[in-house]
Design a protein around this motif. Structure first.
Motif, PDB file in Angstrom:
ATOM      1  N   MET A   1      92.021 -27.577  92.299  1.00  0.00           N
ATOM      2  CA  MET A   1      92.409 -25.865  92.300  1.00  0.00           C
ATOM      3  C   MET A   1      92.627 -24.934  91.279  1.00  0.00           C
ATOM      4  SD  MET A   1      94.208 -24.222  95.936  1.00  0.00           S
ATOM      5  CE  MET A   1      93.066 -25.073  97.200  1.00  0.00           C
ATOM      6  N   ALA A   2      91.614 -23.884  90.900  1.00  0.00           N
ATOM      7  CA  ALA A   2      92.181 -23.188  90.181  1.00  0.00           C
ATOM      8  C   ALA A   2      93.088 -22.261  90.689  1.00  0.00           C
ATOM      9  CB  ALA A   2      91.095 -21.890  89.836  1.00  0.00           C
ATOM     10  N   ALA A   3      94.227 -21.637  89.722  1.00  0.00           N
ATOM     11  CA  ALA A   3      95.821 -21.036  90.251  1.00  0.00           C
ATOM     12  C   ALA A   3      94.900 -20.090  91.515  1.00  0.00           C
ATOM     13  CB  ALA A   3      96.607 -20.538  89.789  1.00  0.00           C
ATOM     14  N   LEU A   4      95.611 -19.439  91.996  1.00  0.00           N
ATOM     15  CA  LEU A   4      95.915 -18.672  92.287  1.00  0.00           C
ATOM     16  C   LEU A   4      96.295 -17.363  91.755  1.00  0.00           C
ATOM     17  CD1 LEU A   4      96.907 -19.186  96.173  1.00  0.00           C
ATOM     18  CD2 LEU A   4      94.364 -18.562  95.459  1.00  0.00           C
ATOM     19  N   LYS A   5      96.489 -16.026  91.480  1.00  0.00           N
ATOM     20  CA  LYS A   5      96.508 -14.521  91.280  1.00  0.00           C
ATOM     21  C   LYS A   5      97.472 -13.404  91.884  1.00  0.00           C
ATOM     22  CE  LYS A   5      94.208 -14.459  86.558  1.00  0.00           C
ATOM     23  NZ  LYS A   5      93.125 -13.232  85.639  1.00  0.00           N
ATOM     24  N   LEU A   6      98.813 -14.140  92.033  1.00  0.00           N
ATOM     25  CA  LEU A   6      99.234 -12.533  92.501  1.00  0.00           C
ATOM     26  C   LEU A   6      99.992 -11.420  91.865  1.00  0.00           C
ATOM     27  CD1 LEU A   6     100.544 -12.239  95.401  1.00  0.00           C
ATOM     28  CD2 LEU A   6     103.099 -13.013  94.908  1.00  0.00           C
ATOM     29  N   HIS A   7      99.576 -10.366  92.590  1.00  0.00           N
ATOM     30  CA  HIS A   7     100.216  -9.434  91.650  1.00  0.00           C
ATOM     31  C   HIS A   7     101.278  -8.744  92.559  1.00  0.00           C
ATOM     32  CE1 HIS A   7      95.739  -8.630  89.211  1.00  0.00           C
ATOM     33  NE2 HIS A   7      96.279  -9.669  89.976  1.00  0.00           N
ATOM     34  N   GLY A   8     102.146  -9.022  92.062  1.00  0.00           N
ATOM     35  CA  GLY A   8     103.501  -8.307  92.955  1.00  0.00           C
ATOM     36  C   GLY A   8     104.519  -7.802  91.709  1.00  0.00           C
ATOM     37  N   PHE A   9     105.880  -7.058  92.640  1.00  0.00           N
ATOM     38  CA  PHE A   9     106.722  -6.728  91.695  1.00  0.00           C
ATOM     39  C   PHE A   9     108.200  -7.994  91.967  1.00  0.00           C
ATOM     40  CE2 PHE A   9     109.577  -3.750  91.698  1.00  0.00           C
ATOM     41  CZ  PHE A   9     110.361  -3.493  90.409  1.00  0.00           C
ATOM     42  N   PHE A  10     108.436  -7.931  91.520  1.00  0.00           N
ATOM     43  CA  PHE A  10     109.694  -9.133  91.704  1.00  0.00           C
ATOM     44  C   PHE A  10     110.986  -8.631  93.100  1.00  0.00           C
ATOM     45  CE2 PHE A  10     112.179  -5.779  88.941  1.00  0.00           C
ATOM     46  CZ  PHE A  10     113.339  -6.173  89.531  1.00  0.00           C
ATOM     47  N   ASN A  11     110.900  -7.203  93.488  1.00  0.00           N
ATOM     48  CA  ASN A  11     112.122  -6.539  94.302  1.00  0.00           C
ATOM     49  C   ASN A  11     111.489  -6.404  95.547  1.00  0.00           C
ATOM     50  OD1 ASN A  11     114.668  -6.679  94.674  1.00  0.00           O
ATOM     51  ND2 ASN A  11     115.001  -4.131  93.596  1.00  0.00           N
ATOM     52  N   SER A  12     109.238  -6.199  95.442  1.00  0.00           N
ATOM     53  CA  SER A  12     108.719  -5.867  96.564  1.00  0.00           C
ATOM     54  C   SER A  12     109.380  -7.102  97.664  1.00  0.00           C
ATOM     55  CB  SER A  12     107.599  -5.827  96.551  1.00  0.00           C
ATOM     56  OG  SER A  12     106.699  -6.270  97.485  1.00  0.00           O
ATOM     57  N   ARG A  17     107.604 -12.364 100.377  1.00  0.00           N
ATOM     58  CA  ARG A  17     106.606 -13.096 101.696  1.00  0.00           C
ATOM     59  C   ARG A  17     106.120 -13.665 101.253  1.00  0.00           C
ATOM     60  NH1 ARG A  17     105.782  -7.757 104.411  1.00  0.00           N
ATOM     61  NH2 ARG A  17     107.590  -7.077 105.383  1.00  0.00           N
ATOM     62  N   VAL A  18     104.664 -13.652 100.158  1.00  0.00           N
ATOM     63  CA  VAL A  18     103.979 -14.418 100.445  1.00  0.00           C
ATOM     64  C   VAL A  18     104.582 -15.260  99.079  1.00  0.00           C
ATOM     65  CG1 VAL A  18     101.542 -13.744  98.582  1.00  0.00           C
ATOM     66  CG2 VAL A  18     102.249 -12.001 100.321  1.00  0.00           C
ATOM     67  N   ARG A  19     104.878 -14.622  98.143  1.00  0.00           N
ATOM     68  CA  ARG A  19     105.564 -16.105  97.481  1.00  0.00           C
ATOM     69  C   ARG A  19     106.612 -17.234  97.895  1.00  0.00           C
ATOM     70  NH1 ARG A  19     108.126 -11.386  94.225  1.00  0.00           N
ATOM     71  NH2 ARG A  19     109.455 -12.545  94.582  1.00  0.00           N
ATOM     72  N   ILE A  20     107.356 -16.779  99.072  1.00  0.00           N
ATOM     73  CA  ILE A  20     108.032 -17.439 100.021  1.00  0.00           C
ATOM     74  C   ILE A  20     106.246 -19.251 100.275  1.00  0.00           C
ATOM     75  CG2 ILE A  20     108.833 -18.067 102.207  1.00  0.00           C
ATOM     76  CD1 ILE A  20     110.551 -15.717 101.063  1.00  0.00           C
ATOM     77  N   ALA A  21     105.831 -18.239 101.160  1.00  0.00           N
ATOM     78  CA  ALA A  21     104.645 -18.425 101.661  1.00  0.00           C
ATOM     79  C   ALA A  21     103.759 -19.786 100.798  1.00  0.00           C
ATOM     80  CB  ALA A  21     103.668 -17.898 102.558  1.00  0.00           C
ATOM     81  N   LEU A  22     103.244 -18.838  99.726  1.00  0.00           N
ATOM     82  CA  LEU A  22     102.759 -19.197  98.577  1.00  0.00           C
ATOM     83  C   LEU A  22     103.608 -20.957  98.091  1.00  0.00           C
ATOM     84  CD1 LEU A  22     101.463 -17.046  96.469  1.00  0.00           C
ATOM     85  CD2 LEU A  22     100.195 -18.308  97.664  1.00  0.00           C
ATOM     86  N   CYS A 166     109.182 -13.298 106.335  1.00  0.00           N
ATOM     87  CA  CYS A 166     109.313 -12.014 106.539  1.00  0.00           C
ATOM     88  C   CYS A 166     111.295 -11.374 106.671  1.00  0.00           C
ATOM     89  CB  CYS A 166     108.530 -11.360 107.651  1.00  0.00           C
ATOM     90  SG  CYS A 166     106.862 -11.122 107.713  1.00  0.00           S
ATOM     91  N   LEU A 167     111.877 -12.640 107.349  1.00  0.00           N
ATOM     92  CA  LEU A 167     113.179 -12.665 107.513  1.00  0.00           C
ATOM     93  C   LEU A 167     114.472 -12.814 106.389  1.00  0.00           C
ATOM     94  CD1 LEU A 167     116.141 -12.376 109.482  1.00  0.00           C
ATOM     95  CD2 LEU A 167     115.572 -14.948 109.033  1.00  0.00           C
ATOM     96  N   VAL A 168     113.425 -13.477 105.510  1.00  0.00           N
ATOM     97  CA  VAL A 168     114.488 -13.671 104.210  1.00  0.00           C
ATOM     98  C   VAL A 168     114.811 -12.463 103.333  1.00  0.00           C
ATOM     99  CG1 VAL A 168     115.114 -15.182 102.174  1.00  0.00           C
ATOM    100  CG2 VAL A 168     114.616 -16.389 104.871  1.00  0.00           C
ATOM    101  N   PRO A 169     113.094 -11.739 102.777  1.00  0.00           N
ATOM    102  CA  PRO A 169     113.506 -10.730 102.170  1.00  0.00           C
ATOM    103  C   PRO A 169     114.048  -9.390 102.465  1.00  0.00           C
ATOM    104  CG  PRO A 169     110.982 -11.923 102.094  1.00  0.00           C
ATOM    105  CD  PRO A 169     111.915 -12.444 103.171  1.00  0.00           C
ATOM    106  N   GLN A 170     113.140  -9.332 104.197  1.00  0.00           N
ATOM    107  CA  GLN A 170     114.336  -7.859 104.148  1.00  0.00           C
ATOM    108  C   GLN A 170     115.902  -8.599 104.860  1.00  0.00           C
ATOM    109  OE1 GLN A 170     112.393  -5.165 105.757  1.00  0.00           O
ATOM    110  NE2 GLN A 170     114.487  -4.616 105.092  1.00  0.00           N
ATOM    111  N   VAL A 171     116.486  -9.490 105.154  1.00  0.00           N
ATOM    112  CA  VAL A 171     117.389  -9.324 104.585  1.00  0.00           C
ATOM    113  C   VAL A 171     118.311  -9.261 103.532  1.00  0.00           C
ATOM    114  CG1 VAL A 171     120.092 -11.524 104.598  1.00  0.00           C
ATOM    115  CG2 VAL A 171     117.891 -11.132 105.969  1.00  0.00           C
ATOM    116  N   ALA A 172     117.576 -10.111 102.089  1.00  0.00           N
ATOM    117  CA  ALA A 172     117.351  -9.282 100.702  1.00  0.00           C
ATOM    118  C   ALA A 172     117.649  -7.691 100.541  1.00  0.00           C
ATOM    119  CB  ALA A 172     116.774 -10.062  99.958  1.00  0.00           C
ATOM    120  N   ASN A 173     117.144  -7.028 100.984  1.00  0.00           N
ATOM    121  CA  ASN A 173     116.864  -5.671 101.025  1.00  0.00           C
ATOM    122  C   ASN A 173     118.550  -4.805 101.387  1.00  0.00           C
ATOM    123  OD1 ASN A 173     114.147  -5.548  99.989  1.00  0.00           O
ATOM    124  ND2 ASN A 173     113.084  -4.552 101.377  1.00  0.00           N
TER     125      ASN A 173
END
Length: 214
Positions: A1-12, A17-22, A166-173
Motif C-alpha cells: 500500500m502506498a503511503a498516505l499523505k497527511l497535510h497537517g500542523f504539529f500543534n493542530s 487526532r488523525v495521527r493517532i488514528a493512523l 479526540c480526548l488526548v489532543p484536547q487535554v494537550a491543548n
C-alpha cells in the motif's frame, strides 16, 4: 500500500487526532507540514487542495479528504481493524457523543483562528482570551468527566476508540494553556494510560518533523 499523505500542523489538535488514528490502524503515512501560524493554509497552493484552508487534509492517490472526523471515518473503511467506532449498541453511541463533544463543541471555540480573532479584530485582552478558553474547556470537560467511568484505561470499553483519539489532543491543548485539570481525575487517568501506547506517544506534537518549541 502506498503511503498516505497527511497535510497537517504539529500543534493542530485535529491533525493530532488523525495521527493517532493512523498509528492505531498501523497505516503507513507521510507527513506534509502546513504552518498555520504563518498562514500557509490560506495560500493558493494549499487552498487548491483544501478550499476551507484548514488542516488536516488526507491524500490517498486521487482521493482528498478534509475534516478530521471524516478522515478517520475514511481510515475506518480503509483498514477496518482495529475498529475505532463500535459497530453498534450503547458503546457506539457513547464514542460518538464524546468525539462530537470535543470535535464539535469544545475545539471549534478554542482553536487558533478563533483565538487570533478574539485578540486581533475584536481587541480582546490576553486575560479575556484565557477566560474565554477556560469557559469552554470547563463546560466541555465537566460533561465529559461525568460520562467516564472510575475504572478502565480508555473512554469507552477496553481498547482505544475515536473518543480517545479526540480526548488526548484536547487535554494537550488545555495543558498548553495552563488550565488546572485537577477537577477531572477520570480524564487525566485515561489520558495518561493512552500516552503509554506507541500510537499516542508517536503522534504527540513534539514528535513531528515540523515541531517548533514555544
Amino acid at each position: 500500500m502506498a503511503a498516505l499523505k497527511l497535510h497537517g500542523f504539529f500543534n493542530s489538535s485535529a491533525s493530532y487526532r488523525v495521527r493517532i488514528a493512523l498509528g492505531l490502524k498501523g497505516l503507513p503515512w507521510e507527513h506534509v507540514g502546513v504552518n498555520i501560524r504563518t498562514g500557509v493554509q490560506n495560500g493558493a497552493g494549499y487552498k487548491a487542495l483544501n478550499p476551507a484552508g484548514l488542516v488536516p487534509t488526507l491524500e490517498d492517490g486521487s482521493a482528498r479528504i478534509t475534516q478530521s472526523l471524516a478522515i478517520i471515518d475514511y481510515l475506518e473503511r480503509l483498514q477496518p481493524a482495529p475498529r475505532l467506532v463500535p459497530e453498534g449498541g450503547t458503546e457506539r453511541n457513547r464514542v460518538l457523543e464524546i468525539a462530537s463533544l470535543i470535535a464539535c463543541d469544545i475545539h471549534p471555540l478554542n482553536n487558533l483562528r478563533v483565538l487570533k480573532t478574539l485578540t486581533g479584530s475584536l481587541g480582546v485582552s490576553d486575560a479575556q482570551k484565557n477566560d474565554w478558553y477556560l469557559n469552554w474547556i470547563t463546560q466541555g470537560f465537566d460533561a465529559l468527566e461525568a460520562w467516564l467511568s472510575d475504572e478502565g484505561d480508555f473512554c469507552v470499553g477496553d481498547a482505544p476508540t475515536l473518543a480517545d483519539c479526540c480526548l488526548v489532543p484536547q487535554v494537550a491543548n488545555a495543558q498548553r494553556m495552563k488550565v488546572d485539570l485537577s477537577a477531572y481525575p477520570r480524564i487525566l487517568r485515561i489520558n495518561d494510560q493512552c500516552l503509554r501506547l506507541a500510537a499516542f506517544a508517536d503522534a504527540a506534537p513534539n514528535r513531528q518533523p515540523d515541531f517548533v518549541a514555544g
